[in-house]
Design an enzyme around this catalytic site. Structure first.
Site, short mmCIF file in Angstrom:
data_model
loop_
_atom_site.label_atom_id
_atom_site.label_comp_id
_atom_site.label_asym_id
_atom_site.label_seq_id
_atom_site.Cartn_x
_atom_site.Cartn_y
_atom_site.Cartn_z
N ASP A 47 -20.95 10.27 -0.48
CA ASP A 47 -22.02 10.55 1.21
C ASP A 47 -22.94 9.35 1.15
OD1 ASP A 47 -22.89 13.70 1.34
OD2 ASP A 47 -24.20 11.84 1.98
N GLN A 99 -26.29 22.15 7.21
CA GLN A 99 -25.00 22.50 7.56
C GLN A 99 -25.19 21.29 9.07
OE1 GLN A 99 -20.79 24.31 9.08
NE2 GLN A 99 -19.93 22.65 9.21
N HIS A 102 -16.41 20.54 4.83
CA HIS A 102 -16.57 19.51 3.71
C HIS A 102 -17.79 20.34 2.16
CE1 HIS A 102 -20.08 19.45 6.16
NE2 HIS A 102 -20.36 18.89 4.77
N HIS A 146 -19.78 19.68 -0.96
CA HIS A 146 -19.98 18.00 -1.45
C HIS A 146 -19.32 18.75 -3.12
CE1 HIS A 146 -23.23 17.85 1.66
NE2 HIS A 146 -23.03 19.04 2.65
#
Ligand code: 5GP
Length: 113
Positions: free
Chosen positions: A30, A93, A99, A101
């Site tokens: 990220d 979001q 996705h 995390h």
């Protein structure tokens, strides 16, 4: 097909620190690390959010979770990691390409904030 910044990462149009890739998915760090290990696991198929997934995506979603574990293992955090999936703007979001995390490397509170 929804176009987000993640589509550009999948297509290698913008750089990312990719830690895992196969035919179905991609995992990369990220850009805004919330923990010492903070990796996003995304399908190459552009599903905006979990609500948009169907029975046909069952195997793909399971694959993402197994890849998350594999990546956690490679990162040395297999014994203590958290997987988060934000579904909808109301829970934070921001990128509408499904996705997970993968977060690890510090202590986490429960319930989450
Ligand atoms: P969400 O809030 O949608 O669950 O999470 C989206 C995540 O994508 C955020 O944690 C954000 O930091 C990350 N992100 C947004 N743009 C980029 C980017 O261009 N590259 C990377 N590596 N991560 C990004």
């Amino acid at each position: 097909m929804s176009e987000t910044i993640f589509t550009k990462i999948i297509n290698k149009e913008i750089p990312a620190d990719i830690v895992y890739e196969d035919d179905l998915c991609l995992a990369f760090r990220d850009i805004n690390q919330q923990a010492p290990v903070h990796i996003l696991i995304i399908p190459k198929k552009a599903i905006p959010k979990l609500n948009d997934a169907g029975v046909a995506d069952q195997e793909l979603l399971g694959h993402l979770m197994l890849v998350a574990y594999e990546v956690a293992d490679k990162e040395g955090v297999a014994d203590a990691f958290r997987l988060v999936l934000n579904n909808g703007a109301g829970v934070g979001q921001e990128i509408f390409h499904i996705h997970f995390h993968l977060l690890a490397g510090r202590s986490f509170t429960w319930p989450p904030g």
